[in-house]
Design a protein around this motif. Structure first.
Motif, PDB file in Angstrom:
ATOM      1  N   SER A 102       5.595   8.694   5.468  1.00 46.93           N
ATOM      2  CA  SER A 102       6.055   7.498   4.764  1.00 46.93           C
ATOM      3  C   SER A 102       6.303   6.364   5.756  1.00 46.93           C
ATOM      4  N   PRO A 103       6.286   5.112   5.286  1.00 40.93           N
ATOM      5  CA  PRO A 103       6.576   3.976   6.170  1.00 40.93           C
ATOM      6  C   PRO A 103       7.934   4.098   6.870  1.00 40.93           C
ATOM      7  N   ILE A 124      15.734   0.114  10.804  1.00 47.94           N
ATOM      8  CA  ILE A 124      14.635   0.374   9.867  1.00 47.94           C
ATOM      9  C   ILE A 124      14.792  -0.495   8.626  1.00 47.94           C
ATOM     10  N   ALA A 125      16.008  -0.538   8.089  1.00 48.60           N
ATOM     11  CA  ALA A 125      16.262  -1.369   6.903  1.00 48.60           C
ATOM     12  C   ALA A 125      15.989  -2.835   7.203  1.00 48.60           C
ATOM     13  N   GLY A 132       9.393  -7.722   3.754  1.00 51.60           N
ATOM     14  CA  GLY A 132       9.386  -7.784   2.296  1.00 51.60           C
ATOM     15  C   GLY A 132       9.111  -6.476   1.594  1.00 51.60           C
ATOM     16  N   LEU A 133       9.527  -5.352   2.192  1.00 45.84           N
ATOM     17  CA  LEU A 133       9.367  -4.046   1.569  1.00 45.84           C
ATOM     18  C   LEU A 133      10.731  -3.458   1.233  1.00 45.84           C
ATOM     19  N   GLY A 134      10.790  -2.677   0.148  1.00 40.71           N
ATOM     20  CA  GLY A 134      12.040  -2.077  -0.285  1.00 40.71           C
ATOM     21  C   GLY A 134      12.052  -0.580  -0.133  1.00 40.71           C
ATOM     22  N   GLU A 135      13.062   0.061  -0.701  1.00 39.39           N
ATOM     23  CA  GLU A 135      13.235   1.507  -0.569  1.00 39.39           C
ATOM     24  C   GLU A 135      12.072   2.269  -1.197  1.00 39.39           C
ATOM     25  N   ARG A 136      11.548   1.783  -2.328  1.00 38.41           N
ATOM     26  CA  ARG A 136      10.442   2.488  -2.984  1.00 38.41           C
ATOM     27  C   ARG A 136       9.229   2.561  -2.072  1.00 38.41           C
ATOM     28  N   GLU A 137       8.879   1.442  -1.440  1.00 33.84           N
ATOM     29  CA  GLU A 137       7.734   1.445  -0.524  1.00 33.84           C
ATOM     30  C   GLU A 137       8.024   2.259   0.736  1.00 33.84           C
ATOM     31  N   ALA A 138       9.282   2.255   1.175  1.00 33.03           N
ATOM     32  CA  ALA A 138       9.650   2.942   2.411  1.00 33.03           C
ATOM     33  C   ALA A 138       9.489   4.451   2.299  1.00 33.03           C
ATOM     34  N   THR A 139       9.649   4.987   1.098  1.00 28.90           N
ATOM     35  CA  THR A 139       9.614   6.437   0.925  1.00 28.90           C
ATOM     36  C   THR A 139       8.301   6.941   0.344  1.00 28.90           C
ATOM     37  N   GLY A 140       7.374   6.027   0.026  1.00 28.28           N
ATOM     38  CA  GLY A 140       6.080   6.437  -0.492  1.00 28.28           C
ATOM     39  C   GLY A 140       5.138   6.836   0.630  1.00 28.28           C
ATOM     40  N   LEU A 141       3.914   7.134   0.253  1.00 26.93           N
ATOM     41  CA  LEU A 141       2.878   7.441   1.228  1.00 26.93           C
ATOM     42  C   LEU A 141       1.892   6.271   1.288  1.00 26.93           C
ATOM     43  N   GLN A 149       0.730  -4.267   1.124  1.00 26.30           N
ATOM     44  CA  GLN A 149       1.923  -3.509   1.505  1.00 26.30           C
ATOM     45  C   GLN A 149       1.664  -2.684   2.762  1.00 26.30           C
ATOM     46  N   ARG A 150       0.489  -2.084   2.846  1.00 24.10           N
ATOM     47  CA  ARG A 150       0.165  -1.307   4.057  1.00 24.10           C
ATOM     48  C   ARG A 150       0.113  -2.217   5.279  1.00 24.10           C
ATOM     49  N   GLN A 151      -0.421  -3.427   5.116  1.00 24.57           N
ATOM     50  CA  GLN A 151      -0.452  -4.339   6.257  1.00 24.57           C
ATOM     51  C   GLN A 151       0.958  -4.757   6.659  1.00 24.57           C
TER      52      GLN A 151
END
Length: 270
Positions: A102-103, A124-125, A132-141, A149-151
């Motif tokens: 995950s990110p 990290i936070a 501009g990324l949140g917790e949902r993106e941080a814990t995804g793959l 978002q990947r960039q």
């Protein structure tokens, strides 16, 4: 005048008998932004890889704050110090991100490597918030994220080590126009916040007009024009720069006239 942050002096590079770079020299100021423009094979990516330390020039020198980066770095501590000077964001972040991690975990591992013995939760936070990324993106793959978002993850990972210089190698080329604009605005904000200097490698004159204060144009491994971005793009002096500008499609654009102009260009000097 203040000493430049980055100084590239007299780079020559050949692959076999094929010259890739011919006497490439330029500087980048603290917190500055320099675009390197040219078509495929112009030498811009080879230049970036030498600045980063992935390749070595046949002759010439690269210095950051007066320290020579040209000699091969030996030892783990020296390699990590070099990585903290210069980081890179590639065109396709999916190829540079581990699909199983995950990110948030990517950032934690990067911070642990460069700054051991510290709790990195707050940092990290902060990094995720900066891009501009949140917790949902941080814990995804990575496969669950959009290209933009990947960039952003790739940018956050590069900024995590607090580099002096960030190389962006066609970093928005694979994104659609709306996402490109978002990433370019993000990069402008981050440069203002962090003071990180940018080296933009691109073939896209629209991108470089928004992203770079100064510009160099490369052809056949040589710099054919340089100056402030606005001046180079509005008052080009070299016929190759004029050809690049004329090659941007617009109403009345005729590709056959571009092909004729290309045939009339002079070959590489010396």
């Amino acid at each position: 005048m203040a000493e430049p942050l980055l100084e590239v002096a007299g780079l020559y590079k050949t692959y076999g008998s094929v010259p890739a770079l011919r006497d490439v020299s330029f500087t980048l100021a603290e917190g500055g932004s320099l675009g390197i423009v040219g078509e495929s094979g112009s030498g811009k990516t080879t230049t970036a890889r030498i600045v980063l330390g992935l390749e070595r020039a046949d002759t010439g020198r690269v210095t950051v704050r007066g320290r020579d980066r040209s000699p091969r770095r030996r030892g783990r501590a020296e390699r990590l110090r070099g990585a903290r000077e210069v980081q890179i964001v590639f065109q396709d972040p999916l190829l540079s991100l581990d699909p199983r991690i995950s990110p948030g975990a990517v950032l934690r591992e990067t911070l642990r490597l460069h700054f051991p013995g510290t709790d990195h939760t707050r940092r990290i936070a902060q990094l995720l918030d900066q891009v501009g990324l949140g917790e949902r993106e941080a814990t995804g793959l990575p496969r669950q994220l959009s290209g933009g978002q990947r960039q952003r993850v790739a940018i956050a990972r590069a900024l995590a080590v607090e580099p002096s210089i960030l190389i962006l190698d066609e970093a928005v080329a694979a994104l659609d126009v709306c996402v490109q604009a978002q990433i370019l605005n993000l990069l402008a904000d981050l440069r203002e916040q962090t003071g990180t200097a940018y080296l933009f490698i691109t073939h896209d004159l629209g991108v470089v007009s928004q992203a770079a204060d100064h510009l160099i144009v490369m052809r056949h491994g040589q710099i054919v024009e340089r100056g402030r971005t606005e001046q180079v793009l509005t008052e080009p002096r070299h016929p190759y720069t004029r050809l690049l500008l004329d090659s941007v499609p617009r109403p009345g654009w005729r590709p056959e006239s571009i092909a004729r102009a290309r045939r009339d260009l002079p070959g590489p000097a010396g």
